[in-house]
Design a protein around this motif. Structure first.
Motif, mmCIF file in Angstrom:
data_model
loop_
_atom_site.group_PDB
_atom_site.id
_atom_site.type_symbol
_atom_site.label_atom_id
_atom_site.label_comp_id
_atom_site.label_asym_id
_atom_site.label_seq_id
_atom_site.Cartn_x
_atom_site.Cartn_y
_atom_site.Cartn_z
ATOM 1 N N ARG A 28 0.813 -1.224 0.000
ATOM 2 C CA ARG A 28 0.000 0.000 0.000
ATOM 3 C C ARG A 28 0.840 1.265 0.000
ATOM 4 N NH1 ARG A 28 -5.520 -1.594 1.686
ATOM 5 N NH2 ARG A 28 -5.303 -3.775 2.229
ATOM 6 N N GLY A 29 2.156 1.077 -0.093
ATOM 7 C CA GLY A 29 3.025 2.250 -0.114
ATOM 8 C C GLY A 29 3.171 2.924 1.234
ATOM 9 N N LYS A 30 2.780 2.237 2.305
ATOM 10 C CA LYS A 30 2.929 2.840 3.635
ATOM 11 C C LYS A 30 4.301 2.546 4.231
ATOM 12 C CE LYS A 30 -1.897 3.049 5.001
ATOM 13 N NZ LYS A 30 -2.871 2.602 5.995
ATOM 14 N N LEU A 31 5.011 1.620 3.615
ATOM 15 C CA LEU A 31 6.398 1.343 4.006
ATOM 16 C C LEU A 31 7.213 1.377 2.724
ATOM 17 C CD1 LEU A 31 6.359 -1.803 6.365
ATOM 18 C CD2 LEU A 31 6.725 0.561 7.050
ATOM 19 N N ASP A 32 8.467 1.730 2.868
ATOM 20 C CA ASP A 32 9.374 1.759 1.733
ATOM 21 C C ASP A 32 9.588 0.325 1.220
ATOM 22 O OD1 ASP A 32 11.460 1.906 0.007
ATOM 23 O OD2 ASP A 32 12.824 2.988 1.357
ATOM 24 N N ALA A 33 9.127 0.066 0.010
ATOM 25 C CA ALA A 33 9.179 -1.300 -0.532
ATOM 26 C C ALA A 33 10.612 -1.789 -0.710
ATOM 27 C CB ALA A 33 8.430 -1.359 -1.857
ATOM 28 N N GLY A 34 11.562 -0.846 -0.817
ATOM 29 C CA GLY A 34 12.940 -1.252 -1.036
ATOM 30 C C GLY A 34 13.695 -1.570 0.253
ATOM 31 N N LYS A 35 13.057 -1.314 1.377
ATOM 32 C CA LYS A 35 13.757 -1.470 2.655
ATOM 33 C C LYS A 35 13.489 -2.867 3.231
ATOM 34 C CE LYS A 35 14.062 1.340 6.845
ATOM 35 N NZ LYS A 35 13.633 2.603 7.449
ATOM 36 N N ASP A 36 14.536 -3.500 3.768
ATOM 37 C CA ASP A 36 14.359 -4.811 4.389
ATOM 38 C C ASP A 36 14.004 -4.656 5.862
ATOM 39 O OD1 ASP A 36 14.771 -6.647 2.312
ATOM 40 O OD2 ASP A 36 16.940 -6.283 2.388
ATOM 41 N N TYR A 37 13.024 -5.426 6.293
ATOM 42 C CA TYR A 37 12.668 -5.468 7.709
ATOM 43 C C TYR A 37 13.075 -6.837 8.227
ATOM 44 C CZ TYR A 37 10.317 -1.064 7.225
ATOM 45 O OH TYR A 37 10.074 0.259 7.011
ATOM 46 N N TYR A 38 13.946 -6.835 9.226
ATOM 47 C CA TYR A 38 14.438 -8.100 9.759
ATOM 48 C C TYR A 38 13.668 -8.458 11.016
ATOM 49 C CZ TYR A 38 18.165 -7.015 6.498
ATOM 50 O OH TYR A 38 18.866 -6.712 5.367
ATOM 51 N N ILE A 39 13.019 -9.603 10.974
ATOM 52 C CA ILE A 39 12.230 -10.048 12.130
ATOM 53 C C ILE A 39 12.929 -11.269 12.724
ATOM 54 C CG2 ILE A 39 9.958 -10.844 12.910
ATOM 55 C CD1 ILE A 39 8.869 -9.485 10.272
ATOM 56 N N ILE A 40 13.273 -11.170 13.997
ATOM 57 C CA ILE A 40 13.972 -12.277 14.658
ATOM 58 C C ILE A 40 13.196 -12.719 15.898
ATOM 59 C CG2 ILE A 40 16.135 -13.074 15.695
ATOM 60 C CD1 ILE A 40 17.641 -10.899 14.281
ATOM 61 N N CYS A 41 12.819 -13.997 15.934
ATOM 62 C CA CYS A 41 12.265 -14.583 17.155
ATOM 63 C C CYS A 41 13.436 -15.146 17.948
ATOM 64 C CB CYS A 41 11.369 -15.772 16.847
ATOM 65 S SG CYS A 41 9.792 -15.365 16.187
ATOM 66 N N ILE A 42 13.428 -14.933 19.245
ATOM 67 C CA ILE A 42 14.440 -15.563 20.089
ATOM 68 C C ILE A 42 13.701 -16.272 21.221
ATOM 69 C CG2 ILE A 42 16.542 -15.271 21.454
ATOM 70 C CD1 ILE A 42 17.029 -12.636 20.019
ATOM 71 N N GLY A 43 13.733 -17.597 21.186
ATOM 72 C CA GLY A 43 12.980 -18.350 22.184
ATOM 73 C C GLY A 43 13.821 -19.414 22.844
ATOM 74 N N GLY A 44 13.400 -19.842 24.012
ATOM 75 C CA GLY A 44 14.024 -20.977 24.683
ATOM 76 C C GLY A 44 13.580 -22.280 24.026
ATOM 77 N N ASP A 45 14.174 -23.378 24.437
ATOM 78 C CA ASP A 45 13.814 -24.650 23.813
ATOM 79 C C ASP A 45 12.397 -25.088 24.182
ATOM 80 O OD1 ASP A 45 15.883 -24.939 26.120
ATOM 81 O OD2 ASP A 45 14.554 -26.662 26.336
ATOM 82 N N GLY A 46 11.921 -24.725 25.369
ATOM 83 C CA GLY A 46 10.551 -25.093 25.735
ATOM 84 C C GLY A 46 9.549 -24.436 24.803
ATOM 85 N N GLY A 47 9.735 -23.141 24.587
ATOM 86 C CA GLY A 47 8.831 -22.388 23.715
ATOM 87 C C GLY A 47 9.022 -22.716 22.248
ATOM 88 N N THR A 48 9.997 -23.557 21.940
ATOM 89 C CA THR A 48 10.315 -23.861 20.549
ATOM 90 C C THR A 48 10.080 -25.336 20.222
ATOM 91 O OG1 THR A 48 12.002 -22.124 20.667
ATOM 92 C CG2 THR A 48 12.113 -23.639 18.794
ATOM 93 N N TYR A 49 10.702 -26.213 20.992
ATOM 94 C CA TYR A 49 10.584 -27.660 20.732
ATOM 95 C C TYR A 49 9.207 -28.191 21.119
ATOM 96 C CZ TYR A 49 15.683 -28.605 20.324
ATOM 97 O OH TYR A 49 16.992 -28.666 19.944
ATOM 98 N N ASP A 50 8.646 -27.618 22.193
ATOM 99 C CA ASP A 50 7.460 -28.224 22.805
ATOM 100 C C ASP A 50 6.201 -27.400 22.531
ATOM 101 O OD1 ASP A 50 9.253 -30.076 23.721
ATOM 102 O OD2 ASP A 50 9.206 -29.445 25.805
ATOM 103 N N ILE A 51 5.912 -26.472 23.433
ATOM 104 C CA ILE A 51 4.618 -25.783 23.379
ATOM 105 C C ILE A 51 4.503 -24.886 22.143
ATOM 106 C CG2 ILE A 51 5.196 -23.747 24.775
ATOM 107 C CD1 ILE A 51 2.549 -24.293 26.334
ATOM 108 N N GLY A 52 5.635 -24.404 21.630
ATOM 109 C CA GLY A 52 5.580 -23.528 20.457
ATOM 110 C C GLY A 52 5.858 -24.244 19.150
#
Ligand code: TPP
Lengths: 312, 395
Positions: A91-115
């Motif tokens: 919609r042109g509300k963000l610069d289409a040429g710009k990269d947005y880096y999204i990083i999840c950082i979780g423990g193993d419980g929130g990753t291997y098991d419940i997540g």
């Protein structure tokens, strides 16, 4: 990758003053990941030690956008953020040429098991998100309970050592393998080898799709070793091939081992300094060491086979 | 151009979503909501919306993705029913606590066990304390209009709370009604642009959201959230009035039907309102002074409006499609009772739980409720407070 000199001049977007324990691996992982990011990333965290210690209202240790929602849904929250990036760019509300880096950082419980479900959903849909699991092999935040990442035989507060049972009865879930089956960019890393980890973070952030990095994160409290040994324990994990460094590319087809010890150490070198394995070295318990070693060998050989196959 | 077309309740909701053209929709199929997400996916495929549709792997992830997208500054809508809403439950509280202006269309269906896909209001009434605004629609036109209004209400800077728009499964969701659909541009103008106060994507001005908040601050955070919900009533009202002024349809917070001189009244929400209106008309023609109070806005609960509407009634029955096992009375009944107590007004009030698991609530049954109320009104005595309509073996 940036040189050490350049890195030393880069602002770290995670400050001191957080409430993590002495010797905690999490801030080491965070610092390396943030330094590897080309520009300020958006951090998403499930509930875990790092979350409850780094963002205690009215303070925050994060100098970059940060969102914690619940324990089992970081990957889904990140999926929504990434969808928003796409939508707002359209919609042109963000610069289409710009990269947005999204990083999840979780423990193993929130990753291997419940997540696990949310992670699988995110990887399958291919959202451009890097999910980093700081793998300390138990639910540390709630007091060292076993998780799907806890190694065989380890003592935890839900896998005790007694007459009838000697620690955790099962081997670890091989999550990197499962993640790779989704076709994501996947890597195993360890905090003692910052150069390898940071290269992987940089690669993952430039990858047009989902990525998953599992990083070995020894926890002094939970694993029962002195606070000054965090990095050394990690090194031993890799030198014994318990925690090998590898990456998977080409939608699960190309397996590359990034480090092969010249001299693969026996697993006892890794087990011995850790109180959670103390019972391994008591009378009549040698079978625990044998079983542990056999599983390490089995997985290491399997990994070598995969690497060899993809090199052919 | 405005036009009148035949649409189901689900179709009307999907049509409103098409015209709103939200930035992000994250949803998961479940009967009787499925038609909304399916229809919307068609809009995405044909390119009539520019929305990013995230076809998540569960409702828990749907609400989680909605939180992420809303925090990133995107206008966000989802829809669900029943088990799906129950699975979202944890994250419903978080969406409200983090003040995300998400719109959720909930097609009311009962909750397992036993499993049953049919209508009652156990799902959303069971979520009444999550901190969401809840609006209950009587028919498909109201669904269409309310979804459009909900976007404005949620995003109002004085509100910033998620809004749940509820419609009865099958009864409303699957019945075709003539719907007056507004012009696309009119809807776009009415909802306007979403102007979030902050965005997670603004890396130059980073925000930290979802902090651990200890006893020193927690209570104040929750109170300010609850206060915003209470205060949202004014915005709900003004958005509805503006909608009425522009398009000729408005619904109010509550609506009294033939209540001015009524002696007995049924208080209810959702599709039962329509049946109660018809029965009231019939009774009125026989000289019975019956009326209906429709509660459209259930959260925040309209204490003043409900009490003002009921204060001269001799006997009233609250009819709702949900149980509150073990409670002194079911949810809506207890709220009406509480509202009367707030204002020191006594009305002979009884409860009727009706229509669980999709059991029909026909006019003849509602007539029996009015007969019961007539007895109470003439004797001045409440014989039984908790009643179960058309429950076999209950007497
Ligand atoms: C649905 C839900 N269940 C349980 C919890 C309690 N809980 C919070 S953090 C946590 C364990 C976190 O372990 P892990 O993900 O391994 O991270 P660590 O704390 O070890 O870094 C648990 C069990 C919760 N917050 N939500």
């Amino acid at each position: 990758m940036a040189s050490l000199r350049e890195l030393s001049q880069k602002e770290v977007l995670f400050t001191g003053g957080h409430r993590l324990c002495a010797g905690c691996p999490a801030p080491i992982v965070v610092k390396q990941a943030l330094l590897a990011a080309p520009r300020a990333p958006i951090i998403v965290q499930p509930t875990c030690c790092l979350e409850i210690s780094s963002a205690v209202f009215p303070y925050t240790a994060w100098k970059t956008p940060y969102y914690h929602n619940a324990f089992e849904n970081a990957a889904a929250v990140a999926s929504g953020i990434e969808a928003a990036v796409k939508a707002l760019k359209k919609r042109g509300k963000l610069d289409a040429g710009k990269d947005y880096y999204i990083i999840c950082i979780g423990g193993d419980g929130g990753t291997y098991d419940i997540g696990f479900q949310a992670l699988s959903g995110m990887l399958e849909r291919g959202h451009r998100v890097l999910y980093i699991c700081y793998d300390n092999g138990a639910y540390m935040n709630t007091g060292i309970q076993r998780s799907g990442a806890t190694p065989y035989g380890a003592w935890t507060t839900t896998s005790h050592v007694g007459e009838a049972q000697k620690g955790k009865q099962q081997h670890r879930k091989d999550l990197a393998w499962i993640a790779a089956a989704h076709g994501a960019y996947v890597a195993n890393a360890s905090l003692h080898n910052w150069r390898d980890f940071m290269r992987k973070v940089e690669k993952a952030l430039n990858y047009e799709g989902s990525s998953f990095i599992n990083i070995q994160a020894p926890c002094p409290r939970g694993w029962r070793f002195p606070e000054n040994m965090t990095v050394e324990i990690a090194r031993l994990g890799t030198e014994t091939c318990f925690y090998p460094l590898f990456e998977v590319e080409d939608r699960g087809q190309k397996w590359v081992i990034n480090y092969t010890p010249k001299n693969k150490l026996p697993i006892t070198e890794y087990l011995k300094p850790q109180g959670r394995f103390a019972h391994f070295f008591q009378k009549d318990n040698e079978y625990l060491i044998e079983e542990f070693q056999a599983e390490v060998d089995r997985r290491w050989e399997h990994l070598q086979r995969l690497a060899k196959m993809s090199a052919e | 151009m405005r036009k009148t077309i035949g649409l189901t309740g689900d179709g009307a909701a999907a049509e409103a979503m098409r015209q709103i053209d939200p930035d992000v929709v994250a949803a998961y199929p479940i009967t009787p909501q499925t038609e909304i997400v399916e229809r919307f996916a068609e809009f995405v495929a044909e390119g009539s919306v520019r929305t990013e549709l995230v076809a998540v792997e569960s409702e828990h992830s749907a609400m989680s993705a909605c939180c992420g997208s809303s925090a990133a500054g995107a206008r966000t809508i989802t829809c669900t029913s029943s088990q799906g809403l129950a699975l979202m439950h944890e994250v419903l509280y978080i969406a409200a606590g983090n003040r995300h202006p998400i719109v959720l269309i909930n097609v009311n269906r009962t909750l397992s066990a036993p499993i049953n896909i049919h209508n009652d209001q156990s799902d959303s009434l069971g979520s009444r304390d999550c901190g969401w605004i809840q609006l209950y629609c009587e028919g498909a036109q109201e669904v269409y209009d309310t979804v459009i209004q909900a976007v404005r209400i949620a995003e109002d800077p004085a509100v910033l709370l998620p809004v749940m728009v509820c419609l009865d499964g099958f009864v409303v969701s699957h019945n075709v009604e003539p719907i007056n659909v507004l012009d696309d541009q009119e809807v776009k103008d009415f909802v306007g642009e979403f102007r979030p106060a902050y965005s997670l994507l603004d890396t130059e001005n980073p925000v930290c959201l979802g902090n651990l908040t200890l006893p020193e601050y927690f209570f104040e955070h929750k109170y300010s959230q609850a206060y915003a919900l209470e205060q949202s009533k004014g915005v709900i009202e003004s958005v509805d009035q503006e909608f009425g002024a522009k398009f000729g349809r408005s619904y109010g917070i509550v609506e009294g039907y033939r209540l001015e001189d009524a002696e007995i009244a049924i208080v209810t929400l959702g599709s039962m309102v329509g049946t109660a209106r018809a029965v009231t008309d019939e009774l009125r023609s026989q000289g019975v002074k019956a009326g209906v109070l429709k509660i459209r806005c259930y959260r925040p609960f309209p204490i003043d409006e409900v009490v003002a509407a009921l204060k001269n009634i001799k006997a009233a029955a609250v009819m709702e499609k949900a149980l509150s096992p073990g409670a002194p009375g079911p949810a809506v009944f207890s709220d009406v009772l509480g509202a009367l107590y707030h204002k020191g007004v006594h009305v002979n009030l009884i409860s009727y739980v009706a229509g669980l698991g999709g059991r029909d609530v026909p006019a003849r049954s509602i007539r029996r409720v009015y007969e019961h109320l007539e007895k109470i009104a003439s004797s001045g005595r409440v014989d039984r407070i908790l009643n179960y309509l058309d429950l076999r073996g209950w007497q």
